[in-house]
Structure formats: C-alpha cells, structure tokens
Design an enzyme around this catalytic site. Structure first.
Site, PDB file in Angstrom:
ATOM      1  N   ILE A  50      -9.567  -0.203   3.108  1.00 17.91           N
ATOM      2  CA  ILE A  50     -10.088   0.003   4.467  1.00 17.91           C
ATOM      3  C   ILE A  50      -9.003  -0.250   5.512  1.00 17.91           C
ATOM      4  CG2 ILE A  50     -11.740  -0.902   6.175  1.00 17.91           C
ATOM      5  CD1 ILE A  50     -13.401  -1.579   3.456  1.00 17.91           C
ATOM      6  N   ASP A  51      -8.719   0.751   6.273  1.00 15.61           N
ATOM      7  CA  ASP A  51      -7.786   0.632   7.389  1.00 15.61           C
ATOM      8  C   ASP A  51      -8.409   1.216   8.658  1.00 15.61           C
ATOM      9  OD1 ASP A  51      -5.682   0.316   9.060  1.00 15.61           O
ATOM     10  OD2 ASP A  51      -4.281   1.621   8.023  1.00 15.61           O
ATOM     11  N   GLY A  65      -9.092   5.644   1.173  1.00 17.75           N
ATOM     12  CA  GLY A  65      -9.805   6.449   2.168  1.00 17.75           C
ATOM     13  C   GLY A  65     -11.274   6.103   2.214  1.00 17.75           C
ATOM     14  N   GLU A  77      -1.479   5.934  -8.563  1.00 21.40           N
ATOM     15  CA  GLU A  77      -2.465   6.928  -8.094  1.00 21.40           C
ATOM     16  C   GLU A  77      -2.279   8.250  -8.822  1.00 21.40           C
ATOM     17  OE1 GLU A  77      -3.320   7.101  -3.909  1.00 21.40           O
ATOM     18  OE2 GLU A  77      -3.576   9.269  -3.934  1.00 21.40           O
ATOM     19  N   ASP A 124       0.846  -1.191   0.000  1.00 24.42           N
ATOM     20  CA  ASP A 124       0.000   0.000   0.000  1.00 24.42           C
ATOM     21  C   ASP A 124       0.890   1.254   0.000  1.00 24.42           C
ATOM     22  OD1 ASP A 124      -2.438   1.357   0.172  1.00 24.42           O
ATOM     23  OD2 ASP A 124      -2.427   1.370   2.374  1.00 24.42           O
ATOM     24  N   HIS A 125       0.638   2.172  -0.917  1.00 22.02           N
ATOM     25  CA  HIS A 125       1.365   3.452  -0.976  1.00 22.02           C
ATOM     26  C   HIS A 125       2.893   3.325  -1.005  1.00 22.02           C
ATOM     27  CE1 HIS A 125      -2.189   5.979  -0.549  1.00 22.02           C
ATOM     28  NE2 HIS A 125      -2.631   5.122   0.348  1.00 22.02           N
ATOM     29  N   HIS A 162      -7.849   9.866   3.769  1.00 18.18           N
ATOM     30  CA  HIS A 162      -7.472   8.874   4.780  1.00 18.18           C
ATOM     31  C   HIS A 162      -7.906   9.316   6.183  1.00 18.18           C
ATOM     32  CE1 HIS A 162      -4.349   7.736   1.648  1.00 18.18           C
ATOM     33  NE2 HIS A 162      -5.042   6.642   1.826  1.00 18.18           N
TER      34      HIS A 162
END
Ligand code: G3H
Ligand code: 13P
Ligand code: ZN
Length: 309
Positions: free
Chosen positions: A255-256, A212, A134, A82-83, A180
C-alpha cells in the site's frame, strides 16, 4: 524489539486468512503514522522503501528513522526494498541493514528474471536477508481481455512453480489484475482469483504478494477534490477483494497510494481552512494522524492483521 525479516510473519500468515500490510515510506511523518497504527493494533509490520524514496530522503535518513521508530515504540519492523531493479540496489540495501529486498525482474524475459533473482537470493541469503521477486506484469484486467492476453501479462501458474523452484526466492509477487497508482480499473473492479488459486495450489509453501493493492479510499479522493485537487475517476481494489486474496496465500499486501491520498487530503484541507497558518507542524500533524487512522483501519478491518504480532 528489532529489525526483523518477514519469515516469521509470513509463516504465521500463510495458512490463515489474514495478510501483513507493507507500507511505503518517504519521510518521518509517514513512518510515525504507520508505526503508531501497528503499535495500537499490535499488528506485524513491513515498511518498504523504493528507489525513489531513497533518492528523495537519502538512504541513511530512512534507515535511521525506521530504527528510531523501533526504539520509540518497541514495534518489530521488517525493512524492505520495494521494486529493486537490479543486483546493485539490492546489494546496497542488504549492506545498509535492510532485512528484506525485492528484486523486480518482471520486465525481463523469464530466464533472465530467474538469473537475476538467483544472484540476489544468493547474496541476500548469505547475509540473513529474505527476497521477494515478481513474475508477470501488473496491469488492469481490461488490458488483457482474453486468455492468451492474460497469459502474456498475468502470472502463469506453471511458470511461478518453476521460478520459485529454480531461484529459491522467499516470496513471490503475482500479477492478477492489480496495478499501481490511483486509476486501477476503468469499469467494474475485477481480479483473476482463479489464477491466484491455481498459483497457490502449485506453490502452497510460498507466501504470495499483492502489489498495487490500495483501495483508493473514496473519502480521501473526495477530500482532495473538495479542497482544490483534481483526481477524478480514481478507483482502487475494493476492500472485500483484499480480504479474499488473504484467504488464498497472499501474505503481503502493498500500500502506497492510500498513504499519499490520506496525507494530501489532510494537508489540502488544513491549508484551505487555515490560510493564515504557515507552520508545517500544523498541517503535517493532522496528515500524520490521518495516516495512523487509515492504516489502523486497514489492519483491523481489511488485512485482519490486528493482534497477530
Ligand atoms: O510501486 C511503487 C510504489 O508506489 C513506490 O512509488 O517509486 O514513486 O516511490 P515510487
Ligand atoms: P498502490 O499504488 O496500489 O498503493 O501499490 C503500491 C505498491 O505496490 C508498492 O510496491
Ligand atoms: Zn509495487
């Protein structure tokens, strides 16, 4: 049963009205709770690991825990970075056995983002790994009040088309008003669905990703606050909007925050109600169960991914 890429998952989700949940993982209980839900719901699953998660848990632990979850449950899992902020971390994750990586070049100018993303795509594809990129900056709609503000912040549809064509990326995270964390909207929640529909029209074959996308479930916020927490005014993306996004090309929903809130709420509640207990299993067990039930609810009632494995 294996580590798989998201290719097949997205191919099935692309022209349907459901999306695959991508959940951030940081430790064993979080992984177990999520994977149990996917097993119970027979849902496709992406587990994602941030640079912060790799630093916290150490890379080998998370990879091995995910492999253990596959062994234990028989659920196929896409293991995603992620990212990823540069080529190096993406390469490390490809080399560590991840099946998907995100190169997040969104902070760079357009041409630079294309260049970095292209490099990652070349390396990852040569190793059978898929890539998410992104375009646009995640920000609430109130941060971009007029059309030119929005074009400077949100994903510009024509740029999305050029970006995908020039980079060969497998999926694209778009900015349409989500952000986020637990404070996504100051007033009424709102997303730029017109923009999403326009992007989709120009790149109909590209699975879109919504970052987000936590709902910031009010029941967990209330529990946190009831048991000593202090998170007033937290607000996320309403479930109805996630369902809507899934109808317009969004195949992956990140989802975090909802996992963090569920876990924290249960730990807080347990510790306040059982002040004499000090066995971590006593409070991490209920936290793991809360994560399982929350994720199962998302799969069944929000993402629509139950029985889509
Ligand atoms: O998009 C961010 C995710 O919630 C991961 O957060 O970098 O604190 O692990 P983190
Ligand atoms: P939330 O903060 O809404 O859970 O978003 C998580 C995310 O986008 C991870 O990449
Ligand atoms: Zn994100």
């Amino acid at each position: 049963m294996a580590l798989v890429t998201s290719k097949e998952m997205f191919a099935k989700a692309l022209n349907s009205d459901y999306a695959v949940g991508a959940f951030n993982v940081n430790n064993m209980e979080i992984i177990q709770g999520i994977v149990e839900a996917a097993q119970q719901e027979n849902a496709p699953l992406i587990l994602q690991v941030s640079a912060g998660a790799r630093k916290y848990a150490k890379p080998a632990y998370l990879t091995k825990l995910v492999e253990a979850a596959i062994l234990d449950t028989g659920v196929d899992i896409c293991l995603h970075l992620d990212h990823g902020e540069d080529f190096d971390i993406c390469k490390k994750c490809v080399d560590d056995g991840f099946t998907s990586v995100m190169i997040d070049g969104s902070k760079h100018p357009f041409e630079e983002n294309i260049k970095i993303t292209k490099e990652v795509v070349e390396y990852a594809h040569a190793h059978g790994v898929v890539v998410e990129a992104e375009l646009g900056k995640l920000a609430g709609i109130e941060d971009a009040v007029n059309v030119s503000d929005r074009d400077a912040t949100f994903t510009v549809p024509e740029e999305a088309a050029e970006f995908v064509q020039k980079t060969g990326v497998d999926s694209l995270a778009v900015a349409i008003g989500t952000s986020h964390g637990a404070y996504k909207f100051k007033g009424e929640p709102k997303l730029d669905f017109d923009r999403l529909i326009e992007i989709r029209k120009l790149i109909p074959e590209t699975p879109l990703v919504l970052h987000g996308a936590s709902t910031v479930l009010p029941e967990f916020v209330a529990l946190c606050n009831q048991y000593g927490g202090d998170i007033p005014g937290a607000q996320g993306v309403p479930e109805e909007m996630i369902r809507e996004a899934a109808k317009h090309g969004v195949c992956k929903v990140n989802i975090d925050t909802d996992l963090r809130l569920a876990m924290t709420a249960e730990v807080r509640k347990y510790l306040v109600e059982h002040p004499a207990d000090f066995d971590p299993r006593k409070y991490l067990g209920p936290a793991r169960d809360a994560i399982r039930d929350m994720v199962a609810h998302k799969m069944r009632d929000v993402l629509g991914s139950s029985n889509k494995r």
